[in-house]
Design a protein around this motif. Structure first.
Motif, PDB file in Angstrom:
ATOM      1  N   TYR A  24       6.345  11.731  21.343  1.00 42.00           N
ATOM      2  CA  TYR A  24       6.322  12.504  20.056  1.00 42.00           C
ATOM      3  C   TYR A  24       5.929  12.582  19.796  1.00 42.00           C
ATOM      4  CZ  TYR A  24      11.214  13.964  22.161  1.00 42.00           C
ATOM      5  OH  TYR A  24      12.025  14.572  22.870  1.00 42.00           O
ATOM      6  N   VAL A  25       4.570  13.368  18.642  1.00 39.94           N
ATOM      7  CA  VAL A  25       3.512  13.443  17.847  1.00 39.94           C
ATOM      8  C   VAL A  25       4.436  13.991  16.609  1.00 39.94           C
ATOM      9  CG1 VAL A  25       1.614  13.859  16.572  1.00 39.94           C
ATOM     10  CG2 VAL A  25       1.528  13.325  19.213  1.00 39.94           C
ATOM     11  N   LYS A  26       4.589  12.675  15.777  1.00 39.56           N
ATOM     12  CA  LYS A  26       4.911  13.520  14.028  1.00 39.56           C
ATOM     13  C   LYS A  26       3.930  13.819  13.420  1.00 39.56           C
ATOM     14  CE  LYS A  26       8.332  14.000  10.927  1.00 39.56           C
ATOM     15  NZ  LYS A  26       8.153  14.996  10.146  1.00 39.56           N
ATOM     16  N   ASP A  27       3.465  14.729  12.453  1.00 37.23           N
ATOM     17  CA  ASP A  27       2.380  15.585  12.475  1.00 37.23           C
ATOM     18  C   ASP A  27       2.296  15.952  11.045  1.00 37.23           C
ATOM     19  OD1 ASP A  27      -0.548  16.430  12.223  1.00 37.23           O
ATOM     20  OD2 ASP A  27       0.529  18.931  13.047  1.00 37.23           O
ATOM     21  N   ASP A  28       1.945  14.909   9.988  1.00 37.76           N
ATOM     22  CA  ASP A  28       2.459  15.202   8.879  1.00 37.76           C
ATOM     23  C   ASP A  28       1.024  15.998   8.302  1.00 37.76           C
ATOM     24  OD1 ASP A  28       4.479  14.675   7.469  1.00 37.76           O
ATOM     25  OD2 ASP A  28       3.972  12.639   6.868  1.00 37.76           O
ATOM     26  N   TYR A  64       7.099   5.427  -6.018  1.00 40.22           N
ATOM     27  CA  TYR A  64       6.094   6.044  -4.859  1.00 40.22           C
ATOM     28  C   TYR A  64       6.773   5.619  -3.572  1.00 40.22           C
ATOM     29  CZ  TYR A  64       1.308   6.204  -3.513  1.00 40.22           C
ATOM     30  OH  TYR A  64       0.160   6.217  -2.549  1.00 40.22           O
ATOM     31  N   ALA A  65       6.693   4.747  -3.105  1.00 44.23           N
ATOM     32  CA  ALA A  65       6.721   4.272  -1.440  1.00 44.23           C
ATOM     33  C   ALA A  65       8.029   4.799  -1.094  1.00 44.23           C
ATOM     34  CB  ALA A  65       6.820   2.421  -1.764  1.00 44.23           C
ATOM     35  N   GLU A  66       8.787   5.226  -1.947  1.00 43.04           N
ATOM     36  CA  GLU A  66       9.948   5.429  -0.887  1.00 43.04           C
ATOM     37  C   GLU A  66      10.321   6.402  -0.433  1.00 43.04           C
ATOM     38  OE1 GLU A  66      13.313   3.229  -1.510  1.00 43.04           O
ATOM     39  OE2 GLU A  66      11.516   2.208  -1.122  1.00 43.04           O
ATOM     40  N   GLY A  67       8.712   7.560  -0.618  1.00 37.20           N
ATOM     41  CA  GLY A  67       8.875   9.279   0.794  1.00 37.20           C
ATOM     42  C   GLY A  67       8.891   8.441   1.658  1.00 37.20           C
ATOM     43  N   SER A  68       7.500   7.238   2.165  1.00 34.72           N
ATOM     44  CA  SER A  68       7.777   6.792   3.579  1.00 34.72           C
ATOM     45  C   SER A  68       8.505   7.264   4.497  1.00 34.72           C
ATOM     46  CB  SER A  68       6.565   5.966   3.378  1.00 34.72           C
ATOM     47  OG  SER A  68       5.798   5.833   3.024  1.00 34.72           O
ATOM     48  N   LYS A  69      10.199   6.927   3.478  1.00 32.06           N
ATOM     49  CA  LYS A  69      11.468   6.565   4.641  1.00 32.06           C
ATOM     50  C   LYS A  69      11.422   8.482   5.081  1.00 32.06           C
ATOM     51  CE  LYS A  69      14.739   5.662   1.048  1.00 32.06           C
ATOM     52  NZ  LYS A  69      15.570   5.004   0.426  1.00 32.06           N
ATOM     53  N   THR A  70      11.651   8.835   3.862  1.00 28.83           N
ATOM     54  CA  THR A  70      11.562  10.611   4.852  1.00 28.83           C
ATOM     55  C   THR A  70      10.959  10.597   6.570  1.00 28.83           C
ATOM     56  OG1 THR A  70       9.846  11.152   3.831  1.00 28.83           O
ATOM     57  CG2 THR A  70      12.061  10.920   2.103  1.00 28.83           C
ATOM     58  N   LEU A  71       9.886   9.994   6.207  1.00 28.38           N
ATOM     59  CA  LEU A  71       9.233   9.263   8.031  1.00 28.38           C
ATOM     60  C   LEU A  71      10.125   9.224   8.506  1.00 28.38           C
ATOM     61  CD1 LEU A  71       5.437   9.068   7.538  1.00 28.38           C
ATOM     62  CD2 LEU A  71       6.178  11.050   8.618  1.00 28.38           C
TER      63      LEU A  71
END
Lengths: 426, 426
Positions: free
Chosen positions: B113-117, B228-235
């Protein structure tokens, strides 16, 4: 006009609720196939559906439980029921942004929304129409996907063909800007430069469709056009569903060939007939650039016929001087109580910056056209600021960076607090 | 290290389940505020949550009924419960693309799978982190949003600030390419060029934070960094939910500062603890460009310490020579049974083209790094091709067109069928 022989017959074609092709002018029906012009009157063919079996509430539930892309509307599109399981780039379900900051600047009080189609996979609404063409090409047994293009469409076809496992061969004018060539070439399909202008490219494609060399080729916006065009209906569906299954009062839609605007109207009419939205009046406004404003000129002159123009505008994705659906657009604008308006290149640039500054949306020049026209329509009183209004942004500013190339640094300073203070930024 | 005075106190701050800031090194807790370094040991502060009241199945239902953006996970983020009603650019819920064509080319059989941000509003994952910083800035009463940047972050901050009603003032090296300047400037905030390189820009920003001139300023990746850094958890959340609330077996994540990779691991751990996914092993692989591979070099040498490098690679969005979270990345890669690998610029370009050709996804150079590293990891046997694997694409190819500038026309012909046949394309 070449009407290609069809290998597949209607019997073997599963395109869901699509029942036949029907002439927009004379109503003559033919079986589903890769044809685009009526054999009786040369009018444009469009899809005729059989929606008779649908129960409104069941359909609504099915849609709401569907995927977060255009295939949630598969029951209303010329695609097989299992379309979501096939490899496709799955566009759609883009954001409907409540644009309160922009509304304040424009004096719109009834609710202003931007339908932002820059969120599609290749960042333009073309992904919607190409996704339909891909499924038709599959159904008709085509192996090569093609088109003529000067930009957005080339990328959309290249990307969709790559993922869906089609060969692609896209024709562009040989002297296109390097950036646009790269955007189209990166997907690895054939990208052929034609020594000539866009008209020469189109003429060549028409020849190719009628020639044995073009056998097995689906030209998304020519012999697959009836299917392709239906993709624009999904903009109407999404806007209404995102508004809570409600028709907007006013829509501002860009005009290139005019196909998108006519299909949005078709989509709204379908939702009304299916009972998915309440039947109430809505107004559709068409937006053009002054440098390519054949429909706007005809609208203002009260003509039914659109006189071709030679385009000269920065809004290149809308620069079709002889729009095929122009007369239909005039009819819809007049019938719904809308209008057709145009803005200058300078107003387009101002509108791009206005939308970016107020809502953080960086639109292509086509988005500058619709936002600029909305502003003008409020000013000249044709658009009612007290009504719910949806403005379309059909593409991405990253693709037309040149338009705002004048935008730049607000200051240059040395890396010191003194220098910063001198710049007057605090 | 400047620890800014906080106007707001924890009592008046509603950031949802965020309970305090906690030092990653020594565990020392401080109230929520715009601080980023531990007053005891200077270790990095991160958010400590109180998730104790959550019922697993109720939480799952709430998430599934939430909006199609990161705010569906509001109960797990440092944001107020009504965050979805505030003006924000609402990133996330980007596509998780089943990449069967790419899997075939790479020999991956367990599901790739590609998670396409690139589907985010400004087309990079930075929208996720900036969206968190905006809410923290609101909570702390900041009025200006700022950052140092050489690209993606400048656009993300400009766009988010515009929509959320903040003033923005972004600092960049004065000699950045014109295209990148335009992308950042179009949102209408202050864009200040600093006479110096990126290090000079950063040093200047650190000075500004400690100075009265910087009062009321939120630097998204400095004094707002814990939020700010917590936003990456959503990935991590999205990947698992999109897989049907299932952990992937393997993830390939790019490394710049290393923050994204560590927060993805944090997100996966939270889902396990909350019971939203089954507890099972997963491996996290880090991906770097050879021209900026401090973590990869340390990993291969068996070191715990990362030795800084001077970056020289086309993958500019990953070019951090002294990655703050490098040691944590090493720990996670080793603990989970993953690895850290790097690829050359040539391999990055090949991987961008491979992904475009197979899946119709046009990735930024950072996406070329992860796809290229995945290929290399399959070849060297470190990644198990029989396991479910997710590869991140964190940005958009339109922003790094230069990387594939060599891509072009496959043929140039005259507008005639004879010329077409001579070109050998049929």
């Amino acid at each position: 006009m070449a009407v290609q022989t069809v290998a597949s017959t209607t019997d073997s074609v599963d395109l869901g609720p699509a029942a036949a092709l029907s002439c927009r002018e004379c109503g003559h029906r033919v079986p589903l196939g890769p044809v685009f012009a009526c054999e009786e009157c040369f009018g444009p063919l469009e899809i005729a559906y059989d929606f008779s079996a649908y129960d409104t509430e069941e359909l609504r539930k099915q849609i709401e439980a569907g995927p977060a892309n255009i295939w949630r509307y598969a029951p209303l599109l010329p695609v097989p029921a299992d379309v979501a399981d096939k490899p496709n780039i799955n566009p759609g379900w883009t954001k409907l942004v409540k644009a309160d900051n922009l509304a304040r600047e424009l004096g719109v009080t009834g609710g202003l929304y931007v339908k932002d189609d820059s969120g599609n996979p290749t960042h333009s609404f073309k992904d919607r129409v190409v996704a339909q063409a891909i499924e038709a090409a599959r159904a008709f047994g085509f192996t090569t996907l093609s088109c003529s293009s000067t930009g957005n469409l080339a990328g959309a076809v290249g990307a969709a063909a790559a993922r869906a496992g089609f060969r692609s061969c896209v024709f562009i004018p040989h002297d296109l800007e390097q950036g646009k060539v790269v955007m189209a070439a990166v997907y690895g399909g054939e990208l052929v430069g034609i020594e000539g202008n866009y008209d020469d490219v189109n003429r060549f494609c028409s020849e190719l469709i009628g020639d044995p060399a073009g056998e097995g080729w689906g030209f998304v916006n020519v012999n697959l056009r009836p299917y392709y065009a239906e993709g624009s209906k999904t903009l109407a569906y999404e806007i209404c569903e995102q508004l809570g299954w409600r028709l907007p009062d006013q829509l501002v839609v860009p005009i290139a060939s005019g196909s998108q605007l006519t299909k949005i109207d078709k989509g709204l009419q379908e939702l009304i007939k299916l009972g998915l939205v309440e039947d109430k009046p809505y107004k559709i406004f068409g937006a053009q650039a002054e440098g390519c404003s054949p429909v706007s000129v005809a609208y203002k002159a009260g003509h039914d016929v659109v006189r071709p123009q030679k385009p000269d505008t920065i809004a290149k994705s809308l620069a079709i001087g002889n729009p095929a659906d122009g007369p239909y657009v005039l009819d819809i604008a007049r019938r719904t109580g809308g209008a057709v308006e145009d803005v200058t290149d300078e107003q387009i640039v101002d509108a791009i910056k206005l939308l970016a500054r107020t809502e953080g949306i960086f639109a292509e020049t086509a988005g500058g056209v619709t936002v600029g026209v909305t502003k003008k329509l409020v000013e000249n009183g044709l658009l009612d600021p007290a009504l719910t209004t949806v403005v379309l942004n059909t593409g991405d500013g990253l693709k037309t960076l040149d338009a705002v190339a004048g935008t730049g640094l607000t200051a240059t300073i040395r890396p010191s607090l003194d220098s910063f203070r001198e710049a007057g930024l605090v």
